[in-house]
Design a protein around this motif. Structure first.
Motif, PDB file in Angstrom:
ATOM      1  N   ARG A 102      -0.275 -15.968  31.197  1.00  0.00           N
ATOM      2  CA  ARG A 102      -0.828 -17.274  30.841  1.00  0.00           C
ATOM      3  C   ARG A 102      -0.978 -18.160  32.078  1.00  0.00           C
ATOM      4  N   HIS A 103      -0.018 -18.090  32.996  1.00  0.00           N
ATOM      5  CA  HIS A 103      -0.098 -18.900  34.219  1.00  0.00           C
ATOM      6  C   HIS A 103      -1.319 -18.503  35.058  1.00  0.00           C
ATOM      7  N   ALA A 129      -9.770 -17.638  28.263  1.00  0.00           N
ATOM      8  CA  ALA A 129      -8.986 -16.597  27.586  1.00  0.00           C
ATOM      9  C   ALA A 129      -9.871 -15.731  26.697  1.00  0.00           C
ATOM     10  N   GLU A 164      -8.961 -22.038  26.723  1.00  0.00           N
ATOM     11  CA  GLU A 164      -9.333 -21.239  25.561  1.00  0.00           C
ATOM     12  C   GLU A 164     -10.620 -20.439  25.821  1.00  0.00           C
ATOM     13  N   GLU A 186      -4.371 -19.890  33.236  1.00  0.00           N
ATOM     14  CA  GLU A 186      -4.468 -21.342  33.433  1.00  0.00           C
ATOM     15  C   GLU A 186      -5.016 -21.664  34.819  1.00  0.00           C
TER      16      GLU A 186
END
Length: 181
Positions: free
Chosen positions: A147-148, A165, A162, A151
């Motif tokens: 996730r990092h 992703a 979003e 981001e």
């Protein structure tokens, strides 16, 4: 170049015959004659001598081997090369996968590559247990830390997390069509 066996790089045990390498890769002798990049005066030159040459050799040989083998498609895992190498891989149908390295403050060139990349060919990965991204750098990497990376890359590209992703997830399933969502 002479046909003698030479050590490529620093303290590693990378011994090979320059004549054998040149026979496999025409043009290698020209590459190895490229001058070293300028280093700051504080750089311990003895320690770093030859590393730029080895890096250029590895990049060149990888690209050449991919072209010569006629390989098309796949993933450039844990990518940390230049835009030139990325472009070459993209032209051969590869996806480029970014790890925690892209979040490091010193990864300016890699971040530039990530900005230039077509989003439809980007992937992200943890490369666990190695290369934990900022802000958990120095810890043992784990899948949750991807996730990092997402981001960071979304911010670099000016995209909502979003959207980024979804794009990289879609890329994964396009590359691996037998995987199920």
């Amino acid at each position: 170049m002479s046909g003698t066996t030479k050590r490529l790089g620093g303290r590693g045990n990378g011994f090979c015959s320059t004549a054998a390498l040149a026979g496999c890769f025409p043009g290698l002798d020209k590459l190895l004659r490229v001058t070293q990049p300028a280093l700051p005066s504080s750089t311990p030159r003895k320690k770093l001598r030859g590393m730029g040459r080895v890096s250029r050799l590895a990049t060149w040989a990888t690209g050449r081997a991919l072209e010569d083998a006629g390989l098309a498609g796949g993933v450039m895992h844990c990518f940390s090369e230049t835009w030139e190498m990325a472009r070459q891989a993209l032209d051969l149908g590869f996806y480029i996968s970014f790890s925690g390295i892209v979040t490091f403050k010193s990864a300016h060139e890699l971040q530039t590559v990530a900005r230039k990349m077509p989003i439809e060919r980007m992937l992200i990965e943890t490369d666990a247990p190695y290369l934990a991204p900022v802000p958990v750098r120095g810890k043992t990497n784990e899948p949750a830390f991807v996730r990092h990376i997402a981001e960071h890359l979304a911010k670099l590209r000016g995209l909502p997390l979003e959207d980024f992703a979804h794009a990289t997830t879609d890329n994964f399933f396009r590359l691996f069509p037998r995987a199920t969502r």
